[in-house]
Motif scaffolding. Structure first.
Motif, PDB file in Angstrom:
ATOM      1  N   THR A 100      11.146   2.527   1.693  1.00 37.02           N
ATOM      2  CA  THR A 100      11.166   3.965   1.429  1.00 37.02           C
ATOM      3  C   THR A 100      12.280   4.286   0.448  1.00 37.02           C
ATOM      4  O   THR A 100      13.435   3.908   0.664  1.00 37.02           O
ATOM      5  N   PHE A 101      11.924   4.966  -0.642  1.00 41.04           N
ATOM      6  CA  PHE A 101      12.887   5.452  -1.625  1.00 41.04           C
ATOM      7  C   PHE A 101      12.888   6.976  -1.504  1.00 41.04           C
ATOM      8  O   PHE A 101      11.838   7.603  -1.647  1.00 41.04           O
ATOM      9  N   THR A 102      14.056   7.564  -1.262  1.00 44.86           N
ATOM     10  CA  THR A 102      14.191   9.015  -1.210  1.00 44.86           C
ATOM     11  C   THR A 102      15.125   9.429  -2.339  1.00 44.86           C
ATOM     12  O   THR A 102      16.226   8.891  -2.462  1.00 44.86           O
ATOM     13  N   LEU A 103      14.672  10.362  -3.174  1.00 42.23           N
ATOM     14  CA  LEU A 103      15.436  10.821  -4.324  1.00 42.23           C
ATOM     15  C   LEU A 103      15.785  12.291  -4.140  1.00 42.23           C
ATOM     16  O   LEU A 103      14.926  13.089  -3.745  1.00 42.23           O
ATOM     17  N   ALA A 104      17.029  12.651  -4.422  1.00 41.47           N
ATOM     18  CA  ALA A 104      17.450  14.055  -4.373  1.00 41.47           C
ATOM     19  C   ALA A 104      18.361  14.316  -5.569  1.00 41.47           C
ATOM     20  O   ALA A 104      19.232  13.502  -5.886  1.00 41.47           O
ATOM     21  N   ARG A 105      18.126  15.448  -6.232  1.00 40.76           N
ATOM     22  CA  ARG A 105      18.960  15.810  -7.384  1.00 40.76           C
ATOM     23  C   ARG A 105      20.366  16.155  -6.898  1.00 40.76           C
ATOM     24  O   ARG A 105      20.535  16.883  -5.928  1.00 40.76           O
ATOM     25  N   THR A 106      21.360  15.622  -7.589  1.00 36.01           N
ATOM     26  CA  THR A 106      22.747  15.929  -7.251  1.00 36.01           C
ATOM     27  C   THR A 106      23.184  17.182  -8.010  1.00 36.01           C
ATOM     28  O   THR A 106      22.499  17.637  -8.931  1.00 36.01           O
ATOM     29  N   ARG A 152       7.054   5.711  -0.486  1.00 39.59           N
ATOM     30  CA  ARG A 152       7.064   4.810   0.669  1.00 39.59           C
ATOM     31  C   ARG A 152       5.856   3.902   0.559  1.00 39.59           C
ATOM     32  O   ARG A 152       4.747   4.373   0.318  1.00 39.59           O
ATOM     33  N   TYR A 153       6.098   2.592   0.707  1.00 39.64           N
ATOM     34  CA  TYR A 153       4.975   1.665   0.705  1.00 39.64           C
ATOM     35  C   TYR A 153       5.191   0.523   1.681  1.00 39.64           C
ATOM     36  O   TYR A 153       6.324   0.175   2.022  1.00 39.64           O
ATOM     37  N   SER A 154       4.067  -0.024   2.145  1.00 38.69           N
ATOM     38  CA  SER A 154       4.136  -1.205   3.001  1.00 38.69           C
ATOM     39  C   SER A 154       4.462  -2.398   2.130  1.00 38.69           C
ATOM     40  O   SER A 154       4.202  -2.398   0.923  1.00 38.69           O
ATOM     41  N   TRP A 155       5.014  -3.433   2.732  1.00 39.05           N
ATOM     42  CA  TRP A 155       5.442  -4.646   2.021  1.00 39.05           C
ATOM     43  C   TRP A 155       5.045  -5.816   2.910  1.00 39.05           C
ATOM     44  O   TRP A 155       5.609  -6.022   3.976  1.00 39.05           O
ATOM     45  N   GLU A 206       0.865  -1.183   0.000  1.00 37.80           N
ATOM     46  CA  GLU A 206       0.000   0.000   0.000  1.00 37.80           C
ATOM     47  C   GLU A 206       0.897   1.226   0.000  1.00 37.80           C
ATOM     48  O   GLU A 206       1.863   1.307   0.774  1.00 37.80           O
ATOM     49  N   ILE A 207       0.578   2.188  -0.870  1.00 38.78           N
ATOM     50  CA  ILE A 207       1.355   3.430  -0.934  1.00 38.78           C
ATOM     51  C   ILE A 207       1.054   4.236   0.329  1.00 38.78           C
ATOM     52  O   ILE A 207      -0.092   4.600   0.600  1.00 38.78           O
ATOM     53  N   LEU A 208       2.100   4.512   1.099  1.00 32.29           N
ATOM     54  CA  LEU A 208       1.959   5.276   2.343  1.00 32.29           C
ATOM     55  C   LEU A 208       2.289   6.745   2.130  1.00 32.29           C
ATOM     56  O   LEU A 208       1.753   7.612   2.809  1.00 32.29           O
ATOM     57  N   ASP A 209       3.185   7.024   1.191  1.00 25.17           N
ATOM     58  CA  ASP A 209       3.585   8.400   0.905  1.00 25.17           C
ATOM     59  C   ASP A 209       4.144   8.443  -0.510  1.00 25.17           C
ATOM     60  O   ASP A 209       4.853   7.515  -0.917  1.00 25.17           O
ATOM     61  N   ALA A 210       3.812   9.477  -1.251  1.00 16.46           N
ATOM     62  CA  ALA A 210       4.322   9.626  -2.611  1.00 16.46           C
ATOM     63  C   ALA A 210       4.439  11.103  -2.953  1.00 16.46           C
ATOM     64  O   ALA A 210       3.445  11.816  -2.969  1.00 16.46           O
TER      65      ALA A 210
END
Length: 158
Positions: A98-104, A77-80, A66-70
């Motif tokens: 949880t996948f966190t993406l930041a531009r370099t 972030r999703y439950s597994w 379930e998508i918890l945050d997008a």
């Protein structure tokens, strides 16, 4: 929290960070477009909207999520919840990815992946399950596991 509790909590988390040449837009697509996600992970029906439920279809298990945050191009972030053989297990693996993406500075992506909620008894099975996952985002040099099921990211999929 005592030292033993802190140690137990830390053992329930897999955390990885990578600097990728691909921009966050491309990495986001690899994480959220079903066909692209299936290219490196498993068949799925993901829709990156909070509250949406989706599943990964593994050969020997069903993983309900379930998508918890997008936040597009920033956070997913999703439950597994892993069900062996498509049926409820006595002790299903309940965790959160949880996948966190930041531009370099160079326009690429700093990708941080945290997969938490493992019990010590589930960890050996989770690590062994990685044999079927094929994700790689152009990681150069020594390959490292990225999530609980050890994917390798593939940039051409996005």
């Amino acid at each position: 929290m005592n030292a033993e509790s802190q140690s137990e909590a830390a053992s329930d988390v897999l955390e990885f960070e990578y600097d990728l040449a691909e921009p966050p837009e491309k990495v986001w697509r690899a994480l959220t477009v079903p066909e692209l996600l299936a290219a490196w992970m498993m068949p799925n029906d993901i829709t990156p909207e909070i509250g949406n439920r989706f599943a990964f279809a593994a050969t020997d298990a069903v993983i309900e999520c379930e998508i918890l945050d997008a936040e597009p191009e920033r956070l997913l972030r999703y439950s597994w919840r892993e069900q062996a053989g498509g049926a409820a297990r006595q002790d299903p693996l309940d965790s959160v990815v949880t996948f966190t993406l930041a531009r370099t500075v160079s326009g690429g992506t700093h990708l941080r992946i945290v997969h938490d909620g493992f019990s010590r008894k589930a960890m050996p099975a989770v690590v062994m399950a990685g044999a079927g996952c094929r994700l790689s985002l152009g990681l150069r040099g020594a390959a490292k596991p990225i999530a609980a099921n050890t994917p390798r990211l593939v940039p051409r999929a996005a």
